[in-house]
Enzyme design. Structure first.
Site, PDB file in Angstrom:
ATOM      1  N   LYS A 115      28.589  24.991  32.048  1.00  0.00           N
ATOM      2  CA  LYS A 115      28.189  25.388  33.396  1.00  0.00           C
ATOM      3  C   LYS A 115      29.427  25.802  34.171  1.00  0.00           C
ATOM      4  O   LYS A 115      30.172  24.970  34.667  1.00  0.00           O
ATOM      5  CB  LYS A 115      27.429  24.255  34.067  1.00  0.00           C
ATOM      6  CG  LYS A 115      26.162  23.934  33.291  1.00  0.00           C
ATOM      7  CD  LYS A 115      25.273  22.908  33.957  1.00  0.00           C
ATOM      8  CE  LYS A 115      23.993  22.751  33.170  1.00  0.00           C
ATOM      9  NZ  LYS A 115      23.820  21.477  32.508  1.00  0.00           N
ATOM     10  N   TRP A 145      25.598  29.872  33.475  1.00  0.00           N
ATOM     11  CA  TRP A 145      25.592  29.113  32.227  1.00  0.00           C
ATOM     12  C   TRP A 145      26.178  29.978  31.121  1.00  0.00           C
ATOM     13  O   TRP A 145      25.853  31.158  31.007  1.00  0.00           O
ATOM     14  CB  TRP A 145      24.159  28.718  31.835  1.00  0.00           C
ATOM     15  CG  TRP A 145      23.593  27.623  32.682  1.00  0.00           C
ATOM     16  CD1 TRP A 145      24.038  27.235  33.918  1.00  0.00           C
ATOM     17  CD2 TRP A 145      22.487  26.775  32.365  1.00  0.00           C
ATOM     18  NE1 TRP A 145      23.272  26.204  34.397  1.00  0.00           N
ATOM     19  CE2 TRP A 145      22.304  25.902  33.460  1.00  0.00           C
ATOM     20  CE3 TRP A 145      21.639  26.675  31.263  1.00  0.00           C
ATOM     21  CZ2 TRP A 145      21.308  24.935  33.482  1.00  0.00           C
ATOM     22  CZ3 TRP A 145      20.643  25.721  31.290  1.00  0.00           C
ATOM     23  CH2 TRP A 145      20.472  24.847  32.393  1.00  0.00           C
ATOM     24  N   THR A 195      15.773   9.832  14.273  1.00  0.00           N
ATOM     25  CA  THR A 195      16.632  10.893  14.813  1.00  0.00           C
ATOM     26  C   THR A 195      18.078  10.429  14.658  1.00  0.00           C
ATOM     27  O   THR A 195      18.326   9.229  14.558  1.00  0.00           O
ATOM     28  CB  THR A 195      16.352  11.126  16.308  1.00  0.00           C
ATOM     29  OG1 THR A 195      16.617   9.903  16.999  1.00  0.00           O
ATOM     30  CG2 THR A 195      14.913  11.535  16.542  1.00  0.00           C
ATOM     31  N   GLU A 199      11.521  15.592  15.397  1.00  0.00           N
ATOM     32  CA  GLU A 199      10.280  15.334  16.143  1.00  0.00           C
ATOM     33  C   GLU A 199       9.195  16.367  15.847  1.00  0.00           C
ATOM     34  O   GLU A 199       8.069  16.241  16.318  1.00  0.00           O
ATOM     35  CB  GLU A 199      10.566  15.327  17.652  1.00  0.00           C
ATOM     36  CG  GLU A 199      11.338  14.110  18.144  1.00  0.00           C
ATOM     37  CD  GLU A 199      12.858  14.272  18.097  1.00  0.00           C
ATOM     38  OE1 GLU A 199      13.335  15.129  17.318  1.00  0.00           O
ATOM     39  OE2 GLU A 199      13.551  13.554  18.816  1.00  0.00           O
TER      40      GLU A 199
HETATM   41  P1  AMP Z   1      17.399  17.235  14.133  1.00  0.00           P
HETATM   42  O1  AMP Z   1      16.276  16.540  14.777  1.00  0.00           O
HETATM   43  O2  AMP Z   1      18.532  16.327  13.784  1.00  0.00           O
HETATM   44  O3  AMP Z   1      16.954  18.045  12.988  1.00  0.00           O
HETATM   45  O4  AMP Z   1      18.032  18.223  15.187  1.00  0.00           O
HETATM   46  C1  AMP Z   1      17.245  19.141  15.887  1.00  0.00           C
HETATM   47  C2  AMP Z   1      18.115  20.025  16.731  1.00  0.00           C
HETATM   48  O5  AMP Z   1      18.951  20.840  15.907  1.00  0.00           O
HETATM   49  C3  AMP Z   1      17.362  21.000  17.585  1.00  0.00           C
HETATM   50  O6  AMP Z   1      16.852  20.429  18.746  1.00  0.00           O
HETATM   51  C4  AMP Z   1      18.416  22.061  17.851  1.00  0.00           C
HETATM   52  O7  AMP Z   1      19.282  21.675  18.891  1.00  0.00           O
HETATM   53  C5  AMP Z   1      19.194  22.075  16.554  1.00  0.00           C
HETATM   54  N1  AMP Z   1      18.714  23.171  15.714  1.00  0.00           N
HETATM   55  C6  AMP Z   1      17.863  23.128  14.684  1.00  0.00           C
HETATM   56  N2  AMP Z   1      17.686  24.346  14.140  1.00  0.00           N
HETATM   57  C7  AMP Z   1      18.441  25.192  14.863  1.00  0.00           C
HETATM   58  C8  AMP Z   1      18.689  26.600  14.819  1.00  0.00           C
HETATM   59  N3  AMP Z   1      18.139  27.387  13.906  1.00  0.00           N
HETATM   60  N4  AMP Z   1      19.517  27.116  15.753  1.00  0.00           N
HETATM   61  C9  AMP Z   1      20.103  26.347  16.688  1.00  0.00           C
HETATM   62  N5  AMP Z   1      19.908  25.024  16.766  1.00  0.00           N
HETATM   63  C10 AMP Z   1      19.096  24.449  15.875  1.00  0.00           C
END
Ligand code: AMP
Length: 547
Positions: free
Chosen positions: A444, A449, A186, A331
């Site tokens: 917040k 929110w 991550t 994940e």
């Molecule tokens: P990563 O593990 O680096 O791919 O990041 C995952 C995170 O990216 C998710 O938990 C979201 O917060 C954000 N994310 C992924 N796809 C979207 C989407 N279509 N719209 C908004 N947030 C997204």
């Protein structure tokens, strides 16, 4: 009584074997770091993946050993996807945009045994080699003619030489489908990165699911351009799904600017592409400036960050390209939801259809999701109630590599284990999930929110706004109030007042930002997401006019 069906394990190698046998002549086109366009086929790629497996064998790579990559999207990277995993080792894709110290840390945490790199990343390798004692060989993904000569790297090997020295004869071994096939850390904006470890089984099930029509919808008639990098969550599974269905693959290599992407899309008759919104912003700006069109591209998959409605509208109305919004995480292998309208939406007004398409979409079969309140109680699917988004399924992590960060799962009243995504979302009665925010980005204000994504989307619908980020800033009365940070489009001079006026009638009065700050650029993370924690730091002492 057990069923009487064959217990054939779901292995990554079966995908490339299938591709070779059933659509071996289909092309895989790559823009190389060497500068040229390279063409191969599934059949050739399979043969080279077998040579690679023999080479790994000769280098002493055994079952479950980790083999790292620092590479762009290209055929050699795909050979590693299949060659490494196919022989039972683990292909560990590393994000080259991370700081060098973090890359070194990750290789050591993963205990990487070999590291394969594109020439672009030679400076990173030179910087970290001395700090990576586990890495016994550094393989430059190029041929002898392009090998770096004066590099200060111990055990520097040449990819093409390794392959040339081996035979194509190799039988992919059969083993437990639950063994690890690939891993990805991550991005870890707080604390150390954590390793998600995918299995052959999770990868194959994810592949079946993403290829479905209402998911990413891939087929043999497609030419897919994954702009989403192979170094981040398996390029959303495209290198596997394309092999499953027999789609042509078009890899952009290091050239991710609008001009190069548009040229490649046209030249290779790309039908579908996939990437984060910032990449599409570059492409759309280039097309607008040069009055260009798409002649073959019909769909684009947008994920990794919220698809701004203004971008959705541009793709659909101006260019006739269906923009498919998808949500996922490292994940989750990564796909969790994809937004495909249902027949009931066909008769709705255009505005209503766009409103649905702007959502992150419905869960693909295999992923179950729910939203819960702070006490862990289920919230209704009414499109209004918002809460923490939890997911479970066979391609969702059960824990991190080496138990990092402890047990990430929470157990509900029914005894089911769920992965808390850290996202806040609503789910409507038709099952369409919409991300309100990352839980740590939500603003917040008093007891209410405010979704930073909603506020940013309104800003992005202003013609003079190139990028926007909304963050909470301390306020004596309301705890936090929204500050909008804006990057203006080149050649425009929009003012704070004009932007604030743009919000009138578009959001509730109390959601309108208290202030606007103009910046030259918004800090971006290694996976194309805005680094809001950096912005919050930068504007920590910002005094709102309302304070
Ligand atoms: P990563 O593990 O680096 O791919 O990041 C995952 C995170 O990216 C998710 O938990 C979201 O917060 C954000 N994310 C992924 N796809 C979207 C989407 N279509 N719209 C908004 N947030 C997204």
């Amino acid at each position: 009584m057990l069923g009487l069906m064959q217990d054939v394990p779901l292995l990554v190698s079966s995908l490339i074997k299938h591709a070779d046998r059933h659509h071996g002549d289909v092309e895989i086109v790559s823009r190389r770091v060497e500068g040229d366009i390279h063409r191969t086929t599934y059949r050739e790629l399979h043969a080279r993946a077998r040579r690679l497996a023999n080479a790994l064998e000769a280098l002493g790579v055994g079952m479950s050993d980790r083999v790292a990559t620092l590479a762009w999207n290209g055929y050699r990277h795909m050979e590693l996807y299949y060659g490494v995993a196919g022989k039972g080792a683990v292909v560990h894709t590393i994000n080259p945009r991370l700081p060098a110290e973090q890359i070194a840390w990750i290789t050591q945490h993963a205990d990487d045994m070999l590291l394969f790199f594109d020439l672009t990343f030679l400076p990173i390798v030179e910087a970290i080699a001395a700090q990576c004692p586990t890495v016994k060989g550094w393989v430059a993904m190029t041929d002898a003619a392009h090998m770096p000569t004066a590099a200060a790297i111990p055990n520097l090997l040449c990819y093409e030489d390794l392959l040339a020295a081996q035979s194509e004869r190799y039988e992919w071994p059969t083993f437990d489908e639950r063994l690890a096939s690939s891993m990805c850390y991550t991005s870890g904006t707080t604390g150390n990165p954590k390793g998600a470890l995918y299995s052959h089984r999770s990868t194959l099930l994810h592949t079946f699911a993403v290829a479905l029509p209402d998911a990413l919808s891939f087929g043999a008639r497609d030419a897919i351009l994954p702009v989403v990098p192979m170094f981040h969550v398996n390029a959303w599974g495209i290198p596997y799904a394309a092999a499953m269905v027999g789609a042509k693959l078009v890899f952009p290599g290091p050239a991710l600017d609008g001009k190069s992407l548009h040229a490649l899309i046209e030249q290779e008759k790309v039908t579908v592409s996939a990437g984060v919104p910032t990449v599409w912003q570059g492409l759309l700006a280039h097309m607008e400036q040069n009055a260009l069109r798409f002649s073959t591209m019909r769909r684009t998959i947008v994920g990794g960050a919220a698809l701004p409605p203004a971008m959705l509208r541009t793709f659909e109305e101006k260019y006739g390209v269906t923009a498919i919004h998808a949500w996922g995480m490292t994940e989750l292998s990564p796909v969790g939801t994809v937004c495909a309208p249902r027949p009931k939406h066909d008769d709705g007004a255009a505005e209503e259809q766009l409103r649905v398409k702007a959502k992150q979409g419905r869960a693909v079969f295999g992923v179950d999701m729910k939203i819960v309140d702070a006490a862990g109680k289920d919230l209704p699917w009414d499109g209004v109630a918002f809460g923490d988004l939890l997911v479970r399924g066979p391609w969702v992590v059960s824990g991190y590599f080496r138990g990092e960060g402890g047990d990430p799962l929470v157990t509900d009243a029914a005894g089911l284990a769920w992965f808390p995504t850290g996202d806040v979302a609503t789910i409507d009665a038709d099952g369409y999930m919409q991300i309100t925010d990352r839980s740590k980005d939500v603003i917040k204000s008093g007891g209410e929110w405010i979704s930073s994504i909603d506020i940013e989307n309104v800003a992005l619908s202003h013609p003079a706004v190139a990028m926007s980020a909304c963050i909470g800033v301390a306020h004596p009365k309301w705890d936090e109030r929204p500050l909008l940070v804006v990057v203006r489009k080149a050649g425009t001079s929009v003012t704070r007042e004009e932007i604030l006026r743009h919000y009138e009638g578009r959001v509730a009065k109390w959601q309108i930002p208290d202030d606007v700050a103009f910046v030259d650029a918004i800090p971006m993370g290694a996976t194309g997401k805005m680094l809001k924690n950096r912005l919050r730091e930068q504007f920590r002492d910002h005094r709102l006019p309302t304070a």
